[in-house]
Design a protein around this motif. Sequence first.
Motif, PDB file in Angstrom:
ATOM      1  N   GLY A  70      61.602  -7.109  32.431  1.00 20.40           N
ATOM      2  CA  GLY A  70      60.377  -7.884  32.313  1.00 20.40           C
ATOM      3  C   GLY A  70      59.623  -7.956  33.629  1.00 20.40           C
ATOM      4  O   GLY A  70      58.390  -7.923  33.667  1.00 20.40           O
ATOM      5  N   GLN A  71      60.363  -8.059  34.737  1.00 21.71           N
ATOM      6  CA  GLN A  71      59.736  -8.073  36.053  1.00 21.71           C
ATOM      7  C   GLN A  71      59.077  -6.722  36.350  1.00 21.71           C
ATOM      8  O   GLN A  71      58.026  -6.671  36.991  1.00 21.71           O
ATOM      9  N   LEU A  72      59.691  -5.641  35.878  1.00 21.47           N
ATOM     10  CA  LEU A  72      59.082  -4.322  36.047  1.00 21.47           C
ATOM     11  C   LEU A  72      57.753  -4.256  35.313  1.00 21.47           C
ATOM     12  O   LEU A  72      56.751  -3.777  35.860  1.00 21.47           O
ATOM     13  N   ARG A  73      57.719  -4.742  34.077  1.00 21.36           N
ATOM     14  CA  ARG A  73      56.474  -4.712  33.308  1.00 21.36           C
ATOM     15  C   ARG A  73      55.389  -5.548  33.979  1.00 21.36           C
ATOM     16  O   ARG A  73      54.218  -5.147  34.041  1.00 21.36           O
ATOM     17  N   ASN A  74      55.763  -6.723  34.489  1.00 22.56           N
ATOM     18  CA  ASN A  74      54.779  -7.545  35.185  1.00 22.56           C
ATOM     19  C   ASN A  74      54.320  -6.877  36.484  1.00 22.56           C
ATOM     20  O   ASN A  74      53.138  -6.944  36.845  1.00 22.56           O
ATOM     21  N   PHE A  75      55.262  -6.236  37.184  1.00 23.55           N
ATOM     22  CA  PHE A  75      54.902  -5.510  38.407  1.00 23.55           C
ATOM     23  C   PHE A  75      53.874  -4.417  38.106  1.00 23.55           C
ATOM     24  O   PHE A  75      52.880  -4.250  38.828  1.00 23.55           O
ATOM     25  N   LEU A  76      54.110  -3.653  37.050  1.00 24.29           N
ATOM     26  CA  LEU A  76      53.176  -2.590  36.682  1.00 24.29           C
ATOM     27  C   LEU A  76      51.820  -3.151  36.297  1.00 24.29           C
ATOM     28  O   LEU A  76      50.774  -2.599  36.675  1.00 24.29           O
ATOM     29  N   ALA A  77      51.814  -4.264  35.567  1.00 24.07           N
ATOM     30  CA  ALA A  77      50.551  -4.885  35.174  1.00 24.07           C
ATOM     31  C   ALA A  77      49.754  -5.335  36.391  1.00 24.07           C
ATOM     32  O   ALA A  77      48.542  -5.103  36.491  1.00 24.07           O
ATOM     33  N   PRO A 132      56.702   0.949  30.320  1.00 22.79           N
ATOM     34  CA  PRO A 132      56.912   1.607  31.618  1.00 22.79           C
ATOM     35  C   PRO A 132      56.980   3.126  31.473  1.00 22.79           C
ATOM     36  O   PRO A 132      57.367   3.646  30.426  1.00 22.79           O
ATOM     37  N   PRO A 133      56.588   3.855  32.512  1.00 27.50           N
ATOM     38  CA  PRO A 133      56.726   5.313  32.485  1.00 27.50           C
ATOM     39  C   PRO A 133      58.174   5.719  32.228  1.00 27.50           C
ATOM     40  O   PRO A 133      59.098   5.010  32.624  1.00 27.50           O
ATOM     41  N   SER A 134      58.363   6.820  31.537  1.00 29.27           N
ATOM     42  CA  SER A 134      59.671   7.404  31.217  1.00 29.27           C
ATOM     43  C   SER A 134      60.413   6.636  30.131  1.00 29.27           C
ATOM     44  O   SER A 134      61.597   6.870  29.906  1.00 29.27           O
TER      45      SER A 134
END
Length: 215
Positions: free
Chosen positions: A17-24, A149-151
Amino acid sequence: MIESYASKYKTGSIQEGQLRNFLALSYSHFQLKLDNYKFAEWKWAKWLQQNKDYLSCAVSFNYDLVLERALRSVNISYSRTGSNEPPRNEVSVLKPHGSIDFDFPSGLLPSPYLFGKGGYHTHLNNAGAVKILPKWKWLLLRTEADIIPPSVHNYQKKLRWVQTIFNTYESKSKQLKALIIIGSSYWYVDRPEIDFFLQKTTKNSKSLYYASKTK
């Protein structure tokens, strides 16, 4: 780096979830920089203007708003399918992998909550439509960062707002005379969705591919 991180943590976990927020947030910063440029001078914006009478829908797997800005810069009306934007009779913009300005609708109780150092987030809430965030909220944490996320395969495909996207395309595809593909790598994680868009066109429609040159 993103692929390695995404493969390390389970989908729906705090870390994912932190990855998704980081990307956003990262792509929001990117878009705020891009908004300083004149999109009307861009090659593809000019192409959109020249072909605006023939446009039915536009599909983007990107989170940024480059497509939307290009359409707006040449006065082409559009609405994002699956969102709370009022539907228009012009171009339907389809973003099955989400967007930097998508979030969980207000007034609904998201579940489940996951708490982490960056605050809280939710995952895969089956909302009928995502809400559009105003620009001043782009750099804030989302309740649910609905982006892939990518990949990573599109694990959102069964959500109602994403199904609305695929259903809309299936309906419009019967009338398409051409499908223009710009800069797609046809990578294995995106291949089932790309195949869907290709296979829904009629026998008489053409599929054309352009490399993503911008000059």
